[in-house]
Structure formats: C-alpha cells, structure tokens
Design a protein around this motif. Structure first.
Motif, mmCIF file in Angstrom:
data_model
loop_
_atom_site.group_PDB
_atom_site.id
_atom_site.type_symbol
_atom_site.label_atom_id
_atom_site.label_comp_id
_atom_site.label_asym_id
_atom_site.label_seq_id
_atom_site.Cartn_x
_atom_site.Cartn_y
_atom_site.Cartn_z
ATOM 1 N N GLN A 194 0.883 -1.173 -0.026
ATOM 2 C CA GLN A 194 0.007 -0.162 0.008
ATOM 3 C C GLN A 194 0.791 1.337 -0.082
ATOM 4 O OE1 GLN A 194 -1.861 -1.492 3.650
ATOM 5 N NE2 GLN A 194 -3.971 -1.422 2.718
ATOM 6 N N SER A 233 -2.127 6.010 -3.304
ATOM 7 C CA SER A 233 -3.660 5.643 -3.591
ATOM 8 C C SER A 233 -3.276 3.946 -4.297
ATOM 9 C CB SER A 233 -4.025 6.468 -4.815
ATOM 10 O OG SER A 233 -3.073 6.413 -5.760
ATOM 11 N N THR A 245 1.439 3.229 -12.462
ATOM 12 C CA THR A 245 0.600 2.877 -11.430
ATOM 13 C C THR A 245 0.717 1.814 -10.796
ATOM 14 O OG1 THR A 245 -0.741 1.911 -13.013
ATOM 15 C CG2 THR A 245 -1.177 4.311 -12.800
#
Length: 189
Positions: free
Chosen positions: A59, A62, A102
């Motif tokens: 984590q 985001s 991402t």
C-alpha cells in the motif's frame, strides 16, 4: 529505471521485512534516493507460510497492489521465492515502478519504455564510472583521494585484483585518448 521504485524480494528477506515460512503483519517501508532523501513510504504485508505459494501486498498512497509469490526448489536444497509479474505472469526477483507508473511490474514488462542512466553514457562517462566502481570496491574504508589505484585488500585474490588493475588501466587509456583528441581539436581551432 533508477529514479523509479524497486521491490527486491531477496533484499526484503535479508533486511527481515518479510520471512519465508511465516506470515507478517503490516510493516512500514521507505524508498530513499542518495541526493533527494526520502522518495516514498508505504506499508507492506506478506504471507509466505505456504510451501509453494504466498502473497505480497503493498500500500503506497493510492496504490494497493497484491502480488502473488511462488517458491521453486533450489538445486542444492531449500526453496527460492519469486514475485509473479502481474502483467507478464513470469517469475521475477525484482519488480519496478518507474516514475509515473501505476503499479509494480517486472523489467521485461516495461521494455523500451524505461532505461538505466548508464545506457545514455558516452565512452568518457562510462570510463569515469568504471574507475569509480573499481576504486570503491578496492578502497573499503580508506581515503579515496589518497590513492590513484588502491592496494590489494587482504581478502581479495591476486587474480581478481590484477583483473581490476587491468580494467582500471584500460579506463585510464580511454580517458587519456579522449583528452588528447580534445586538445587536438582545441589546437586546430
């Protein structure tokens, strides 16, 4: 590539962030850069308690990524753990997240979209980097300005030291030729 984030499974095990044969709860992780300091912080957790399969969760802002882990038997006993790349579905010890990406994936996933800084170096910069790498390997805790070429460390074999010495001399010759051609160009003007 170096400016992105890197997850090295073997380094995580060595630094005891994760442990084969066990499940760990949430642990903080930080990425740093030699010049910029702290680059990113996140939280990781992993379950490697299974014999052949497990998972790793990261984590980071985001990003909430879960990566499958698998182990393979080693030739001389024991097991080696690997990430399974989420895109290529291939085993990897290291996953990368370049700037702007991402998620973390294997180097093969990024292909020609990313490159190491050294791939853009010319011969002169490669020679300087090679000399610095050899000096850092040989000097250990000695003063680097004190030595043009450091003495052989006590633990190093002579053949290895002589190989480093020949490579260092090769880099010196490259740099000397570069200086000579630069001087010749300046004189010609």
């Amino acid at each position: 590539m170096q400016d992105g984030l890197k997850l090295d499974l073997n380094r995580l095990v060595r630094k005891r962030f994760i442990k084969p044969g066990a499940s760990i709860g949430f642990r903080g992780i930080t990425w740093t850069h030699p010049y910029w300091g702290e680059v990113a912080t996140g939280v990781i957790s992993a379950d490697m308690s299974g014999q052949a399969e497990g998972w790793f969760r990261l984590q980071l802002g985001s990003l909430d990524q879960r990566i499958i882990l698998v182990s393979r038997p080693r030739h001389f006993g024991g097991r080696q753990w690997y990430f399974v790349c989420p895109v290529k579905n291939r085993l990897a010890s290291v996953l990368w997240r370049p700037a702007g990406a991402t998620r973390f994936c294997s180097r093969q996933t990024w292909g020609r979209q990313v490159a190491y800084h050294s791939q853009f170096n010319d011969a002169t910069n490669r020679a300087h980097a090679g000399k610095a790498r050899i000096k850092s390997r040989l000097i250990a805790n000695l003063d680097p300005d004190e030595w043009d070429f450091p003495p052989k460390p006590k633990w190093m074999r002579w053949a290895t030291y002589e190989r480093y010495e020949a490579l260092y001399d090769h880099y010196e010759q490259l740099l000397d030729r570069g200086c000579q051609s630069l001087v010749a160009k300046l004189i010609a003007k």
